[in-house]
Write a protein that holds these residues in place. Sequence first.
Motif, PDB file in Angstrom:
ATOM      1  N   ARG A  66       0.816  -1.205   0.000  1.00 52.79           N
ATOM      2  CA  ARG A  66       0.000   0.000   0.000  1.00 52.79           C
ATOM      3  C   ARG A  66       0.859   1.269   0.000  1.00 52.79           C
ATOM      4  O   ARG A  66       0.437   2.301  -0.507  1.00 52.79           O
ATOM      5  CB  ARG A  66      -0.969  -0.019   1.175  1.00 52.79           C
ATOM      6  N   ILE A  69       1.834   1.802  -3.717  1.00 54.73           N
ATOM      7  CA  ILE A  69       0.841   2.359  -4.627  1.00 54.73           C
ATOM      8  C   ILE A  69       0.358   3.722  -4.153  1.00 54.73           C
ATOM      9  O   ILE A  69      -0.359   4.413  -4.869  1.00 54.73           O
ATOM     10  CB  ILE A  69      -0.343   1.389  -4.812  1.00 54.73           C
ATOM     11  N   GLY A  70       0.758   4.132  -2.962  1.00 49.94           N
ATOM     12  CA  GLY A  70       0.399   5.467  -2.514  1.00 49.94           C
ATOM     13  C   GLY A  70      -0.856   5.540  -1.675  1.00 49.94           C
ATOM     14  O   GLY A  70      -1.352   6.628  -1.382  1.00 49.94           O
ATOM     15  N   LEU A  71      -1.382   4.403  -1.240  1.00 46.56           N
ATOM     16  CA  LEU A  71      -2.551   4.434  -0.365  1.00 46.56           C
ATOM     17  C   LEU A  71      -2.165   4.866   1.033  1.00 46.56           C
ATOM     18  O   LEU A  71      -2.952   5.451   1.768  1.00 46.56           O
ATOM     19  CB  LEU A  71      -3.212   3.049  -0.301  1.00 46.56           C
ATOM     20  N   ILE A  72      -0.930   4.505   1.413  1.00 49.91           N
ATOM     21  CA  ILE A  72      -0.423   4.879   2.731  1.00 49.91           C
ATOM     22  C   ILE A  72       0.865   5.645   2.500  1.00 49.91           C
ATOM     23  O   ILE A  72       1.627   5.319   1.593  1.00 49.91           O
ATOM     24  CB  ILE A  72      -0.111   3.619   3.565  1.00 49.91           C
ATOM     25  N   SER A  73       1.108   6.650   3.301  1.00 49.57           N
ATOM     26  CA  SER A  73       2.384   7.348   3.123  1.00 49.57           C
ATOM     27  C   SER A  73       3.375   6.855   4.163  1.00 49.57           C
ATOM     28  O   SER A  73       3.028   6.652   5.321  1.00 49.57           O
ATOM     29  CB  SER A  73       2.184   8.858   3.228  1.00 49.57           C
ATOM     30  N   THR A  87       3.021   9.914  -3.848  1.00 50.58           N
ATOM     31  CA  THR A  87       2.369  10.358  -2.610  1.00 50.58           C
ATOM     32  C   THR A  87       0.905   9.927  -2.556  1.00 50.58           C
ATOM     33  O   THR A  87       0.266   9.994  -1.531  1.00 50.58           O
ATOM     34  CB  THR A  87       2.403  11.890  -2.494  1.00 50.58           C
ATOM     35  N   SER A  88       0.379   9.534  -3.696  1.00 48.68           N
ATOM     36  CA  SER A  88      -1.010   9.057  -3.754  1.00 48.68           C
ATOM     37  C   SER A  88      -1.128   8.220  -5.026  1.00 48.68           C
ATOM     38  O   SER A  88      -0.244   8.275  -5.873  1.00 48.68           O
ATOM     39  CB  SER A  88      -1.970  10.224  -3.770  1.00 48.68           C
ATOM     40  N   PRO A  89      -2.212   7.440  -5.177  1.00 48.76           N
ATOM     41  CA  PRO A  89      -2.315   6.555  -6.341  1.00 48.76           C
ATOM     42  C   PRO A  89      -2.152   7.316  -7.646  1.00 48.76           C
ATOM     43  O   PRO A  89      -2.765   8.352  -7.846  1.00 48.76           O
ATOM     44  CB  PRO A  89      -3.725   5.967  -6.210  1.00 48.76           C
TER      45      PRO A  89
ATOM     46  N   ALA B 171      -9.885   4.324  -4.039  1.00 44.86           N
ATOM     47  CA  ALA B 171      -8.711   5.190  -4.008  1.00 44.86           C
ATOM     48  C   ALA B 171      -7.749   4.830  -5.126  1.00 44.86           C
ATOM     49  O   ALA B 171      -7.207   5.703  -5.798  1.00 44.86           O
ATOM     50  CB  ALA B 171      -8.016   5.080  -2.660  1.00 44.86           C
ATOM     51  N   ARG B 174      -8.689   6.081  -8.275  1.00 42.80           N
ATOM     52  CA  ARG B 174      -8.627   7.545  -8.225  1.00 42.80           C
ATOM     53  C   ARG B 174      -9.987   8.219  -8.381  1.00 42.80           C
ATOM     54  O   ARG B 174     -10.125   9.198  -9.108  1.00 42.80           O
ATOM     55  CB  ARG B 174      -7.630   8.083  -9.259  1.00 42.80           C
ATOM     56  N   GLY B 322      -5.098  10.200  -7.274  1.00 45.18           N
ATOM     57  CA  GLY B 322      -6.205   9.785  -6.424  1.00 45.18           C
ATOM     58  C   GLY B 322      -5.939  10.080  -4.957  1.00 45.18           C
ATOM     59  O   GLY B 322      -4.850  10.489  -4.580  1.00 45.18           O
ATOM     60  N   ARG B 324      -5.665   9.266  -0.782  1.00 45.37           N
ATOM     61  CA  ARG B 324      -5.046   8.228   0.016  1.00 45.37           C
ATOM     62  C   ARG B 324      -6.072   7.616   0.955  1.00 45.37           C
ATOM     63  O   ARG B 324      -7.073   8.228   1.274  1.00 45.37           O
ATOM     64  CB  ARG B 324      -3.910   8.810   0.844  1.00 45.37           C
ATOM     65  N   VAL B 325      -5.803   6.401   1.375  1.00 46.48           N
ATOM     66  CA  VAL B 325      -6.707   5.780   2.334  1.00 46.48           C
ATOM     67  C   VAL B 325      -5.894   5.369   3.539  1.00 46.48           C
ATOM     68  O   VAL B 325      -5.566   4.218   3.721  1.00 46.48           O
ATOM     69  CB  VAL B 325      -7.391   4.537   1.724  1.00 46.48           C
ATOM     70  N   GLU B 326      -5.511   6.331   4.336  1.00 45.09           N
ATOM     71  CA  GLU B 326      -4.719   6.017   5.526  1.00 45.09           C
ATOM     72  C   GLU B 326      -5.590   5.343   6.558  1.00 45.09           C
ATOM     73  O   GLU B 326      -6.717   5.742   6.742  1.00 45.09           O
ATOM     74  CB  GLU B 326      -4.227   7.303   6.175  1.00 45.09           C
TER      75      GLU B 326
END
Lengths: 445, 670
Positions: A66, A69-73, A87-89, B171, B174, B322, B324-326
Amino acid sequence: MAMTLTSKTAAVAGKTILSVRNLHKIFKTPEGSDLVVLDNINLDLAEGEIVALLGRSGSGKSTLLRCLIGLISPSSGEVRYRNRLVTSPMPGMAMVFQSFALFPWLTVLENVELGLETMGVPEGERRRRALAAIDLIGLDGFESAYPKELSGGMRQRVGFARALVTNPDILLMDEPFSALDVLTAENLRTELLDLWETRRIPTKAILMVTHNIEEAVLMADRVLILSSNPGRIISNEQIDLPRPRDRNDSAFLARVETIYRAMTTPIATVVGAVGVESEHTSLGMRLPEADVAQIIGLIEQVESGSGQGRGDLPALAAGMQLDVDDLFPLIDAAELLGFAQIREGDINLLPEGVKLARSDIQERKVIFAEHLINRVPLIAHIRRVLSTRPDHRAPRERFLTELEDFMGTEEATRTLDTAIEWGRYAELFEYDAREGRLRLPENGG
Amino acid sequence: MRATFPDTGVLRPRFRLTSWDIVVIPLVIVAILLLTIAFQGASQPFNETTPDLTVSLNPANLPYYGLRTVFRMFLAVLLSLLFTFTVATLAAKSRRAEIVIIPTLDFLQSLPILGFLTVTTSIFLGVFRGNLLGLEAASIFAIFTSQVWNMAFSFYHSLITTPRELQEAAAVLRLSPWKKFWRLEVPFAIPSLVWNTMMSVSGGWFFVVASEVISVVGRDNDQYLPGVGSYIALAIEQADVAAMVYAGLTLLIIILIYDQLIFRPIVAWSEKFKFEQSEAQEIAQSWMLRLLQRSGIASSLGMLGTTIRQMLPVRLAANHPGPRVEPQPSPGAIDRVIDRVWYALVLAAALWAVWFLATYMFGPGLGFDNGQILAANPNINTDLNPEIARRFAAVGVTVNPDHTVWLSDVCAATADGTRVSAEMTEVLRDERVGAPGDLAAACAIPMVPAGKVSWSEVLECLWLGLLTTMRVIIWIGISTLVWTPIGVWIGLRPRVAQFVQPLAQFAAAFPANLLFPIAVVLIATYALPQNLFQAPLMILGAQWYILFNVIAGTSSIPNDLKEAARVLGLRGWAWWRKLIIPAIFPAFVTGGITASGGSWNASIVSEVVSWGTTTLTLPGLGAYIAYWSTGEFNPHVGLGMLVMGLLVLGFNRLFWRQLYMLAETRFRLD
C-alpha cells in the motif's frame, strides 16, 4: 489456451521503474507507543520482471504494497515511480485485491469501466476497451452480470480486467489467489503467466504479495522475503527457471527448499521462525498463535512419516495443504515447547516429541502440561498465582495488565488467549468465558 | 481464433418503447397531475382575515383529503432524505462534528414527536407569513421528526462501516470524493437506508393522522388542515361512526397503494445494492418493480441522470492523482490543540443551553427566591376555555393568547386578593374555573412568575412520568407474553408466515388512533376500569412490531438447530428455554425497542381519548403534554417533553441497550 511456449525468462536487466529507498513505517498503538511495521526497506522493480513479496502474516507486506501504490504514506523514506515521488495513487499503477473489491451494484462491464471513467475516457472508447479487457481475461458473455452471480474465480477475473484495462505499467497484487480454491487459483495463475509471456498485456512489471511459497516460486523471477516484527527484507532469491515451471521438477523443489531454509534460519535479528527477543524467558514471551490439535497433528505426521522423526518442510506443507501462515506458527510452537528442532528447512523431532506422538490422549495431556510449565513462563506464572490464592481463582484482567507491561493490548490479549487455550487443553487450569475468570481444576489437576 | 460476442444486453439501443409503457406512461402523468393539485391546495393564502380552516364530513371529499395527506408525507420524506444526506454525512466525515451531532440526534429522537408540533407552529407561521404553507410546514415538520432520526443514524452507520477494501479500490481507481460518495458510499448505504425509510413511513401514518389539527395562537379554534387526519378528528368530535368507517377505508386503500406501488418495489430494487457475497435464497419480489424495469420510458428516465452528466464537459482527469486511504492518522500537535478548543466550545455551548433552558422554564431565580422554593403558579382556566378567558380579560386580568390565566395575574389584578370586585367574584365562582378557596391566602405565598414551572411541578411531572413508564413496561411485557408464543407458532410454519408477515406489517402501519373511539365507547358504556382498558391503547399499534419481529426471528432459526433439538428430545419448557428464547432474542430486542418507542409516542394521544362529548383521561405524562400543547411553546410543555425525553433516553440506555449488547454477544446465530 494450451501452453506451448518455452521462452526462457532471462533476468533481463530492464529499466528500473519503481524504486524504494529507506522506507520506514511506524504506527502508533492505542497506548501511544510506536510499532515499527516496516524497517529500512530498499527495493527496485525493473521492467520485464515479476517479483514476489513473501512473508508471514504481520510481516507488513500488505502495508508495504500500500505504500508502493500510494494508499499509505511512509513515515520516512520514499517511493519513486519512473523517478516521480509517489504520494497518492497514480496513473500507471493498478492493483488487484485479495477479496476482489468489486462494487456489488455495478455490472461486470461497469466495474471494469470505472477506472477509465475517472481518467476521463469518452464513453465509446471506454466501452470498447472494457469489452476488450473482459475478452482478454475470458469473461465473454458476462458483461451484464452482477458480481453476486459470479463464482470467486470469475470475480477475480473481473478484478484483473479492471486493473489491466487502464494499461498500467506496474500491476500490484495483494494475495490475489488466496481467496480462491486450489483448482481455480492454479487456473488463473497459469492464464496470467500466459498473458505475461505472450505480451498480450502492456504491463511492464508485476509485484505480488503472497504467503504461499510454491506460488512465489511458480510465478516470480525474484522472491523477496520479509521478516516480521519489524518487517525487513532478509533475503532476495533469484528464480531463474524457464517458464512454464513444473512443481515436481527438481530445480523447482530446490528453490522451494532454499526459501524454506531462508525463512527458518535464525538470524541475530528477528526472522519468521522462533520469535526470539530479549524477553526470551520472561512473561512477555510472544506465543505463536497455534491450535493445540494442529500442533499435535503436525508432530504425529512427522513421526509417522518415513524420515525417522525428521520431516522436510516443503513436503509437509504440500502434503497437508498448508501455506506459510498456517505452517510456521505450528513449527514455532513445536520448537518453543521443546518437541522439535527446526534447522535448514527441516523439522527434527526431539525424543519428547516422539513420545508425545506415540502416547494416548491422557498421557499426551500430562506430557504437554509438563512442557508448558517448563517452557512457557506465562503459564507457569498463571498456575502459581492460582495456587497461592485461597479460592484458586483469578480474573483474566489481572494477567492482561501484567502482560501489558511488555506489549500492547492487542498483542497481550492474543498471547493470553493462546496461553489459556493451551493451558485448558493440558488441564492445568479452567476458564469461564462468561465471567472472564481462570481457576484451578476441581479435581486438583 | 474464436469469435467472441459481447452479451446482447450491452448492445441494446438506448431508448425504445415496450408494451409495458401503456401502463407506465399514464401512471406517470397521473402522478404529476396529483402533485400539482396538492401543491396548489397547499399554497392558498392564510392570514388573520382568513376564516378558520375546517373540513367537511362528506365522504366525497376523502379522495382529495387523502391526496393532501399523502402529499404531506411525501414532502416529509424528501426533507428527511435531504437532512440525512447532509447532516449524517457531516457527522461521518468530520470527527469534530460527530461529537456534537450524534448525541444531539440521540436526544432529539427520544423527544415525543407530537411535542414538536407545539414548538414549531408559530415559527413556521412567521416564516410563511400570510400563506397556508406555514401550517402545512408545521404539520410536515412533525412528520419529518417521526422519520428522520432513524434514517440519519442508519446512513451514518453505513458510512462509517463502508468496507475497507472497497474504499481502497476506489482510491486506487482515483475516484474523486464526490464520485466516491455517489458511486461507493451511497450505494452501500442504500439497502439499510431504504428499509429504514420505508419503515419510518409505515410508522408515520400514525403521526400524520395526529398532526393535521393544529392549534394556532390568536385563534380560538383549532385549524383543521385538509386531510384524512382532520376528517377523523372532526368525526370523533361529532361522534360520527359512518365517517370513521369511511376514513378507515380510505386509510386502508392509501396504505395498500403505498405498500404495493412504493414500499415493495423500492425494497426489491435495493436488493441489488446488498453487499453480500452470495445470492440470497429469497429475493424480494415486486410486480411493480418488474413493470418499471421492463418499461422503456422508465429506463430512459433512469438514464436521464447519466445522459445529463455526459453532456457536461468532461474534466480531463488523465493525470489526476487519487486520494489516500490512511488508517486513522494519529492527530498531530496542532490538531490536538484545535480539538481541545473545540471540546471547550462545545462544553460551553452545552452549559449555556442548559442555563438558558433552566431560566426559561423556572424564571430568573431558577424557582428560588431568597433561598426559599417558590410555589406553583397554577393556570386557573383549567379547560383553556376562550370564553372564560375573555371574561377574565374584561375584569382586568392579564390573559395570554393561549387562554391561560395565571394565578399571579389574578393576584396582581386584585392587589393580592384584597380588592376583589363583584364581577371578578362572579368569574371566580364559575365552576369551570379552578380558583383557590381563599384568594388572599393563596396570593400571599411566593410563587414562580406567570407561566413558569415550579419545582413542585417538576416532581409532579416526574411522578406522572413514572406512571406512564410503568404502563409502558407492563403493557410491553404483556404483549411480549401474548404475541411471542403466537409469533413462534407462526414462524415455525413457513407457509403461514408468508401469509401473516405482510398482514402484521400492514397492521403496524395502520394508524391505531382510529380505533381509540371504540375503546372510549366501551369504557364509557360499561364503566370499565380505565387502567385496564385505556392504558393498553398505547401499545395497540406498537405491539405488531413485536409480533412480526418474533416471526422473522423464528423463521431464521437454522434448520439443523431445530432438528438437533428434536433428536435430543427437547420438549416443553426446556425447548423454549434452551432453543427458542435464545434464538429469537436478538429479533425480539429489535422489535421491543421499536415497540417501546412507539408506545411512548402514542401515550400523548392515548392518555386523553375522546368520542363526541366523552373524554377519558388517564393521569400520566402523555396527558400532561397533551394538555399543555396549546399552540405555542411554553415552559410546561417544555418540562413535559424534557422529562419524557430523559425517561425514554434512560430507559433505552439502561434497559434496551443492555439487552441489545447481550443479544450481540451471547445470542448471535453465526
